[in-house]
Design a protein around this motif. Structure first.
Motif, PDB file in Angstrom:
ATOM      1  N   THR A  91       0.765  -1.243   0.018  1.00  0.00           N
ATOM      2  CA  THR A  91       0.008   0.090  -0.053  1.00  0.00           C
ATOM      3  C   THR A  91       0.891   1.452  -0.003  1.00  0.00           C
ATOM      4  N   TYR A 108      -5.694  -2.125  -2.814  1.00  0.00           N
ATOM      5  CA  TYR A 108      -4.242  -2.732  -2.822  1.00  0.00           C
ATOM      6  C   TYR A 108      -4.376  -4.346  -3.108  1.00  0.00           C
ATOM      7  N   ARG A 125       2.504   1.443  -3.595  1.00  0.00           N
ATOM      8  CA  ARG A 125       1.486   2.194  -4.486  1.00  0.00           C
ATOM      9  C   ARG A 125       0.603   3.048  -4.070  1.00  0.00           C
TER      10      ARG A 125
END
Length: 440
Positions: free
Chosen positions: A55, A89, A58
């Motif tokens: 997480t 995610y 990204r």
């Protein structure tokens, strides 16, 4: 789950992410702190680690997706937004977790975490829609830098900077490489044992370091070889630093920015009657160096001292040292694969400030070097301002020094007499090593 959501893998991941995003905690430290005291199974701990690092890594991508489902994120409590991020995610990147399980778990957390009605309804609606309808496509973003920023979750300024220095194709290769899993890598302290240790640990020889072993993943620290000081955890690129100093054994060496001590203990392994003075700004970091030195049986070769490296010339006589290592404070951009929060905590202005600090340190330490002595300068970054430009500017203002050209069997990492490794070349940290010699 009413009282136990904090003990589940996803609930734990949410708590860590709140710490990272709201309190600017370092991902690795926040995660280790929680996992150390947790009674979760190793499988659940692995899932927490995946969710947290994934997480964070990204974040920009996930925020872009969420913007298509949430009109105004500021109207949500932060924890609800982070719960949606970690759920997205899972939906986007973890194909072993069924979509319905992701939705159900997120709704259960929202229901039991929320102090007012509505959070679980919103979470349910957004995630059901995302799991059933076609997702928006970031490759349709028209502006190129914005598109690459969203695709690879890096700030636009970093996309521009990489493209300017490396060209667009290589910049994209570097960005893509940041999502290749980090290898586990070690340095073997007794080179004659490398084959034995490789066989025992299932590792293979490093392409870059003659004393390095790597494997795709693994807990080397749990091995008896680690406990006994026969191996140490060190990235392959970092293992290339100590050999550049060509240590004979009897030298007085300064390690100006030494913590946590990986390079210090590597240098000490070459010493017989010589000694290393290892400096750092913080007591707790000096303790890490000492701990490393004891485990690797070189504590008698190393003295630690709390000192700012830019004041070395005020604390040591001229001609005190034969060799000096400056593993300089830097932006750390070469470490993004392992430390994804770095890319969000920097900005383009950092580089000129860092260059000033790097040059101050070199200017200070060079005044304590004997004639004929060498300084190895290294960083874990991949930008010229902190690397080649530092060597060039130092030489411009210090006519009593000249550059020493470094070499390596892998010619792709040698540039302008320096070693410069970017993360996509060998799936290592990005790294730089340059060297200068006092001639007058």
């Amino acid at each position: 789950m009413a009282n136990n959501w904090k003990k589940t893998a996803r609930g734990t991941a949410l708590l860590v992410l709140e710490n990272v995003f709201d309190k600017a905690a370092y991902t690795n430290i926040a995660l280790n702190h929680v996992l150390k005291s947790s009674a979760m199974s190793s499988k659940d701990k692995a899932l927490v680690t995946e969710l947290v690092y994934g997480t964070v890594a990204r974040k920009i991508t996930l925020e872009w997706y969420l913007a298509h489902y949430i009109a105004d994120r500021d109207k949500l409590e932060p924890w609800v937004y982070y719960l949606l991020m970690v759920s997205f995610y899972q939906l986007l990147y973890l194909d072993k977790i069924p979509a319905h399980a992701v939705v159900n778990d997120a709704v259960a957390i929202a229901k039991n975490r929320g102090n007012k009605q509505g959070a679980e309804k919103l979470v349910n609606a957004v995630l059901r829609r995302a799991s059933k309808e076609p997702l928006p496509d970031p490759s349709s973003i028209k502006r190129k830098n914005k598109r690459l920023s969203v695709l690879y979750s890096v700030p636009v300024w970093l996309v521009k900077k990489l493209s300017e220095q490396y060209g667009e194709d290589r910049a994209i290769a570097i960005l893509a490489s940041l999502y290749v899993r980090n290898k586990a890598s070690i340095r073997v302290t007794h080179p004659e044992k490398i084959e034995e240790i490789a066989a025992a640990t299932g590792a293979i020889p490093s392409q870059l370091s003659p004393v390095g072993l790597v494997k795709s993943s693994g807990q080397f620290a749990a091995s008896a070889y680690f406990t006994d000081g026969e191996i140490t955890i060190q990235d392959e690129s970092s293992q290339l630093v100590a050999p550049t100093l060509a240590i004979k054994g009897d030298e007085q060496i300064l390690d100006a920015c030494a913590a946590p001590g990986g390079k210090t203990v590597h240098m000490a392994s070459y010493l017989t009657s010589g000694h290393i003075t290892a400096l750092d700004l913080y007591e707790h970091k000096l303790e890490l160096i000492e701990e490393n030195a004891r485990r690797l049986h070189v504590a008698d070769k190393i003295s630690t001292q709390k000192l700012d490296a830019s004041t070395v010339h005020e604390n040591f006589e001229s001609d005190s040292f034969d060799k000096i290592l400056v593993d300089a404070p830097c932006s750390g951009i070469g470490l993004i694969r392992r430390k994804p929060d770095i890319k969000y905590n920097k900005n383009n202005q950092d580089f000129s400030t860092l260059q000033e600090i790097q040059l101050q340190i070199l200017d200070s330490v060079c005044q304590t070097l004997r004639k004929g002595g060498i300084i190895t300068y290294s960083t874990c970054t991949i930008f010229d301002e902190e690397n080649f430009q530092v060597i060039e500017k130092f030489l411009e203002t210090h006519p009593n020094f000249e550059q020493v050209k470094l070499s390596h069997p892998e010619e792709s990492i040698v540039k302008n007499g320096c070693i410069a490794i970017s993360p996509e070349q060998y799936q290592t940290d990005g790294f730089f090593i340059g060297q200068v010699k006092r001639i007058l």
